[in-house]
Design a protein around this motif. Structure first.
Motif, mmCIF file in Angstrom:
data_model
loop_
_atom_site.group_PDB
_atom_site.id
_atom_site.type_symbol
_atom_site.label_atom_id
_atom_site.label_comp_id
_atom_site.label_asym_id
_atom_site.label_seq_id
_atom_site.Cartn_x
_atom_site.Cartn_y
_atom_site.Cartn_z
ATOM 1 N N LEU A 56 0.812 -1.210 0.000
ATOM 2 C CA LEU A 56 0.000 0.000 0.000
ATOM 3 C C LEU A 56 0.850 1.266 0.000
ATOM 4 C CD1 LEU A 56 -2.816 -0.998 2.516
ATOM 5 C CD2 LEU A 56 -2.928 -0.955 0.030
ATOM 6 N N GLY A 57 2.163 1.091 -0.002
ATOM 7 C CA GLY A 57 3.060 2.239 -0.048
ATOM 8 C C GLY A 57 3.307 2.897 1.291
ATOM 9 N N PHE A 58 2.864 2.273 2.387
ATOM 10 C CA PHE A 58 3.136 2.854 3.705
ATOM 11 C C PHE A 58 4.610 2.690 4.058
ATOM 12 C CE2 PHE A 58 -1.481 2.160 4.552
ATOM 13 C CZ PHE A 58 -1.790 3.418 5.033
ATOM 14 N N PRO A 59 5.161 3.649 4.787
ATOM 15 C CA PRO A 59 6.553 3.525 5.227
ATOM 16 C C PRO A 59 6.663 2.563 6.421
ATOM 17 C CG PRO A 59 5.645 5.609 6.000
ATOM 18 C CD PRO A 59 4.556 4.936 5.189
ATOM 19 N N HIS A 60 7.864 2.017 6.612
ATOM 20 C CA HIS A 60 8.174 1.091 7.719
ATOM 21 C C HIS A 60 7.065 0.083 7.961
ATOM 22 C CE1 HIS A 60 9.483 5.195 8.445
ATOM 23 N NE2 HIS A 60 8.313 5.452 8.992
ATOM 24 N N CYS A 61 6.658 -0.597 6.929
ATOM 25 C CA CYS A 61 5.648 -1.633 7.113
ATOM 26 C C CYS A 61 6.371 -2.905 7.546
ATOM 27 C CB CYS A 61 4.892 -1.835 5.803
ATOM 28 S SG CYS A 61 3.440 -2.888 5.949
ATOM 29 N N ASN A 62 6.143 -3.304 8.757
ATOM 30 C CA ASN A 62 6.792 -4.500 9.296
ATOM 31 C C ASN A 62 5.879 -5.115 10.351
ATOM 32 O OD1 ASN A 62 7.205 -3.112 11.822
ATOM 33 N ND2 ASN A 62 8.887 -2.022 10.820
ATOM 34 N N ASN A 114 4.628 -2.711 12.894
ATOM 35 C CA ASN A 114 3.741 -1.661 12.392
ATOM 36 C C ASN A 114 3.153 -2.063 11.052
ATOM 37 O OD1 ASN A 114 4.170 0.526 14.419
ATOM 38 N ND2 ASN A 114 6.295 0.266 13.751
ATOM 39 N N PRO A 115 2.349 -3.086 11.051
ATOM 40 C CA PRO A 115 1.852 -3.627 9.786
ATOM 41 C C PRO A 115 0.768 -2.762 9.167
ATOM 42 C CG PRO A 115 0.791 -4.754 11.590
ATOM 43 C CD PRO A 115 1.768 -3.792 12.217
ATOM 44 N N CYS A 116 0.740 -2.724 7.852
ATOM 45 C CA CYS A 116 -0.388 -2.095 7.179
ATOM 46 C C CYS A 116 -1.528 -3.114 7.177
ATOM 47 C CB CYS A 116 -0.013 -1.697 5.752
ATOM 48 S SG CYS A 116 -0.055 -3.074 4.578
ATOM 49 N N PRO A 117 -2.736 -2.676 6.821
ATOM 50 C CA PRO A 117 -3.872 -3.594 6.890
ATOM 51 C C PRO A 117 -3.717 -4.859 6.041
ATOM 52 C CG PRO A 117 -4.658 -1.344 6.723
ATOM 53 C CD PRO A 117 -3.171 -1.282 6.541
ATOM 54 N N LEU A 118 -2.870 -4.797 5.005
ATOM 55 C CA LEU A 118 -2.719 -5.975 4.149
ATOM 56 C C LEU A 118 -1.428 -6.734 4.403
ATOM 57 C CD1 LEU A 118 -3.977 -4.656 0.679
ATOM 58 C CD2 LEU A 118 -5.206 -6.051 2.346
#
Lengths: 143, 143
Positions: A96-102, A105-109
């Motif tokens: 989804l293009g979010f920063p620091h997705c891990n 701090n996960p994004c919804p997907l």
DNA sequence: GATAAATCAGACTAAATTATCCGATATATG
DNA sequence: CATATATCGGATAATTTAGTCTGATTTATC
């Protein structure tokens, strides 16, 4: 637009599969690849040049020159071409293009996409390009 | 570079998820979305304008204006945003860029990719955006 | 009614990607 | 050695995507 691989990478993958399907022959001129795969000659030529630097293909200059695989097709995987052209960032960046997705701090997907991404990675690593030889020949002959 | 969604689409998805996470509030000004999600204001504004035409969000002009979802978040799926911005061509076109890739003339990755693509499609259709509310709130608060 | 804060609309700019052109160099072959 | 046919390398052009700017319009509030 939605893309998986850049055009450059698609062309690179097609061209390398084409080379792998011709294993008995010596080098293949860019023009032949261009004609068979409908890729602009100068463009496929440039792409193969860059894959030469990556050690995936070799080139021979001059009359009856052209390109060929640099090594045994059993030792080349699709991921090698992707890594050389597009890089592997898609296998670590957020869908989804979010920063620091891990995982902290996960994004919804994050989880769903992580699974799919692993399978996509596996698709590009599980088999070597020799394995695709017959399928490639069949596809090429239909073009 | 390798991409799944265009930047425009990533931003659109983020912005719509943001709106869905604010369900109690009225309209949200583009500037707030821009600040919270680090998307250039004019850009996110344009994207939301186009989603207005697609019937996914509504806008209110003038002071204390802004954007909001056009309908119940339970009735919006991620695929709606993707379809409106990037289109659905990735769900029918060949991953290797070959023309007429279909079961009769499959590319070497046709079957494997077909499976993955279906799962990616499912990822975008199985849940409505209300389902992502808490996850989105958690992600946003970490930015 | 004046003002402030917002979207809207369209032109414009910037950057990245895709593609082409050309001159230089290498090499097989007669 | 001459010629034809390749790649190589660098510049340039075209197209698409990303992002910016500006002026107009709308609307809440004082």
């Amino acid at each position: 637009m939605t893309v998986i691989f850049s055009k450059k990478c698609e062309y690179g993958l097609q061209a390398v599969l084409y080379l792998a399907a011709q294993s008995e022959r010596e080098v293949i001129p860019a023009e032949e690849i261009s004609n068979k795969l409908s890729i602009p000659k100068e463009f496929v030529s440039k792409i193969l040049q860059s894959l030469t630097e990556s050690g995936i293909v070799i080139s021979r200059k001059g009359k009856s020159g052209g390109f060929a695989l640099a090594k045994d097709p059993k030792r080349i995987q699709l991921i090698d071409i992707v890594a050389a052209i597009d890089g592997l960032s898609m296998f670590s960046s957020c869908v989804l293009g979010f920063p620091h997705c891990n995982p902290e701090n996960p994004c919804p997907l994050h989880d769903k996409w992580g699974e799919l991404r692993s399978k996509a990675y596996a698709m590009l690593t599980d088999e070597n390009i020799d394995h695709f030889r017959n399928k490639t020949l069949r596809k090429i002959s239909s073009l």
